[in-house]
Design a protein around this motif. Structure first.
Motif, short mmCIF file in Angstrom:
data_model
loop_
_atom_site.label_atom_id
_atom_site.label_comp_id
_atom_site.label_asym_id
_atom_site.label_seq_id
_atom_site.Cartn_x
_atom_site.Cartn_y
_atom_site.Cartn_z
N ASN A 24 13.32 -28.79 -28.38
CA ASN A 24 13.21 -28.77 -29.85
C ASN A 24 14.25 -28.19 -30.75
O ASN A 24 14.02 -27.78 -31.93
CB ASN A 24 11.50 -28.29 -30.09
N LEU A 25 15.18 -27.92 -30.06
CA LEU A 25 16.44 -27.64 -30.78
C LEU A 25 17.65 -28.22 -30.38
O LEU A 25 18.59 -27.96 -31.26
CB LEU A 25 16.84 -25.98 -30.40
N PHE A 26 17.57 -29.05 -29.40
CA PHE A 26 18.92 -29.88 -28.96
C PHE A 26 19.29 -30.64 -29.96
O PHE A 26 20.55 -30.75 -30.38
CB PHE A 26 18.49 -30.64 -27.72
N CYS A 27 18.37 -31.48 -30.70
CA CYS A 27 18.96 -32.37 -31.76
C CYS A 27 19.46 -31.69 -33.07
O CYS A 27 20.48 -32.06 -33.39
CB CYS A 27 17.73 -33.43 -32.09
N LYS A 28 18.93 -30.44 -33.24
CA LYS A 28 19.27 -29.59 -34.23
C LYS A 28 20.70 -29.52 -34.28
O LYS A 28 21.33 -29.38 -35.19
CB LYS A 28 18.18 -28.44 -34.40
N GLY A 29 21.22 -29.19 -33.19
CA GLY A 29 22.69 -28.88 -33.01
C GLY A 29 23.48 -29.93 -32.98
O GLY A 29 24.79 -29.69 -33.02
N LEU A 30 22.91 -31.24 -33.12
CA LEU A 30 23.94 -32.50 -33.24
C LEU A 30 23.94 -32.83 -34.55
O LEU A 30 24.87 -33.54 -35.12
CB LEU A 30 23.21 -33.25 -32.42
N GLY A 31 23.19 -32.28 -35.50
CA GLY A 31 23.26 -32.88 -36.84
C GLY A 31 22.71 -34.58 -36.80
O GLY A 31 21.89 -34.83 -35.98
N ARG A 32 23.64 -35.24 -37.78
CA ARG A 32 23.22 -36.78 -37.64
C ARG A 32 23.78 -37.40 -36.17
O ARG A 32 24.70 -36.86 -35.87
CB ARG A 32 24.07 -37.48 -38.80
N HIS A 33 22.96 -37.97 -35.54
CA HIS A 33 23.23 -38.37 -34.15
C HIS A 33 22.66 -39.41 -33.69
O HIS A 33 21.67 -39.98 -34.25
CB HIS A 33 22.99 -37.20 -33.29
N VAL B 250 34.90 -34.96 -21.97
CA VAL B 250 34.64 -33.62 -22.30
C VAL B 250 34.58 -33.51 -23.69
O VAL B 250 35.19 -34.46 -24.57
CB VAL B 250 36.06 -32.78 -22.07
N PHE B 251 33.52 -32.84 -24.22
CA PHE B 251 33.31 -32.93 -25.63
C PHE B 251 32.76 -31.38 -26.08
O PHE B 251 32.46 -30.41 -25.13
CB PHE B 251 32.11 -33.83 -25.76
N GLU B 252 32.20 -31.19 -27.33
CA GLU B 252 31.87 -29.92 -27.62
C GLU B 252 30.31 -30.02 -28.15
O GLU B 252 30.10 -30.93 -28.76
CB GLU B 252 32.67 -29.43 -29.06
N TYR B 253 29.72 -29.04 -27.81
CA TYR B 253 28.26 -28.92 -28.29
C TYR B 253 27.99 -27.38 -28.59
O TYR B 253 28.03 -26.78 -27.83
CB TYR B 253 27.02 -29.45 -27.22
N ALA B 254 27.40 -26.95 -29.83
CA ALA B 254 27.21 -25.95 -30.14
C ALA B 254 28.25 -24.80 -30.04
O ALA B 254 27.77 -23.67 -29.75
CB ALA B 254 25.75 -25.64 -29.76
#
Length: 263
Positions: free
Chosen positions: A172-181, A152-156
């Motif tokens: 094209n927005l998925f990685c943006k929500g992760l920051g450095r990843h 279980v984890f948190e995303y956006a």
């Protein structure tokens, strides 16, 4: 009535046979009851590639119910419409078909038929293009499911579980929500991983990770992740430079800072 009453054999033609001899079918071994007119071919285009791609996707509101009980996400679903067009050639009078292959336009433009493996959007470059990477506008990640080091984890801002679908987030927005990843992918060279010779953009995961826990997996960099897709990285140069940096947060006395270590 002296006119032949039989309908023209060309599909969808409602005209009667052109012969004014009611019994002409008995005068020859093979008689085709053509109406004598030109007909529009109704077969689909046979050219390579995709005839038509609507680059401005259709939008509709939907709700994704997550595997974690309290997670409910309202999102805009984007749908890229594609179509194989009908042949634009005419069938000459008294013939069943035209010459040459079916095409919606002679030497007409066709889109590349490569699809993004995550959102299934077609590449919007011409069919047969010579660029090393495909390109598209990208849509929601209908062909993906989340995985992670924790079940279980948190995303956006949402609580998710391994196995949740990516249908609410855009490629094209998925990685943006992760920051450095870093990403998780199936290991593509187990021998190199065992020899610790996998390269700077790969780190083997020794633990079992869902889905398919018995299949070995790696952490890979954002850069390698998009390189493997065959599609152009859709993020800005600034974002890509940020994603290249280490994603590990090192606690110190006053705040959190990022490590400079690379994997």
């Amino acid at each position: 009535n002296t006119i032949c009453p039989i309908q023209c054999p060309i599909p969808n033609c409602k005209e009667r046979c052109q012969s004014d001899d009611h019994f002409h079918a008995f005068s020859d071994l093979q008689v085709n009851h053509f109406c004598g007119n030109e007909h529009q071919c109704r077969e689909l285009c046979e050219d390579n590639g995709i005839c038509q791609v609507v680059t401005k996707p259709k939008e509709q509101e939907e709700i994704y119910e997550g595997l974690v009980k309290e997670t409910s996400i309202t999102f805009t679903k984007y749908i890229q419409l594609s179509e194989r067009l009908k042949c634009n050639k005419k069938i000459p009078p008294n013939e069943f078909k035209h010459t040459g292959k079916h095409t919606h336009k002679e030497n007409g433009f066709h889109y590349c038929d490569a699809k993004c493996q995550f959102c299934e959007y077609y590449c919007t470059l011409p069919y047969g293009h010579t660029l090393h990477t495909h390109d598209t506008g990208h849509g929601i990640m209908t062909q993906t499911e989340f995985t992670g080091e924790d079940n279980v984890f948190e995303y956006a801002g949402y609580k998710l579980r391994v196995g949740d679908q990516g249908t609410f987030v855009l490629c094209n927005l998925f990685c943006k929500g992760l920051g450095r990843h870093r990403h998780i992918d199936y290991c593509q060279n187990v021998i190199n991983c065992k020899d610790e010779n996998q390269g700077r953009d790969i780190q083997h995961i020794n633990e079992k990770v869902l889905p398919n826990p018995d299949k070995p997996k790696d952490f890979i960099s954002h850069k390698l992740f998009w390189k493997r897709t065959g599609f152009k990285d859709p993020y800005s140069v600034q974002d890509q430079q940020e994603f290249e940096k280490c994603d590990y947060e090192c606690p110190d006395d006053e705040n959190l800072s990022y490590s400079n270590n690379e994997f």
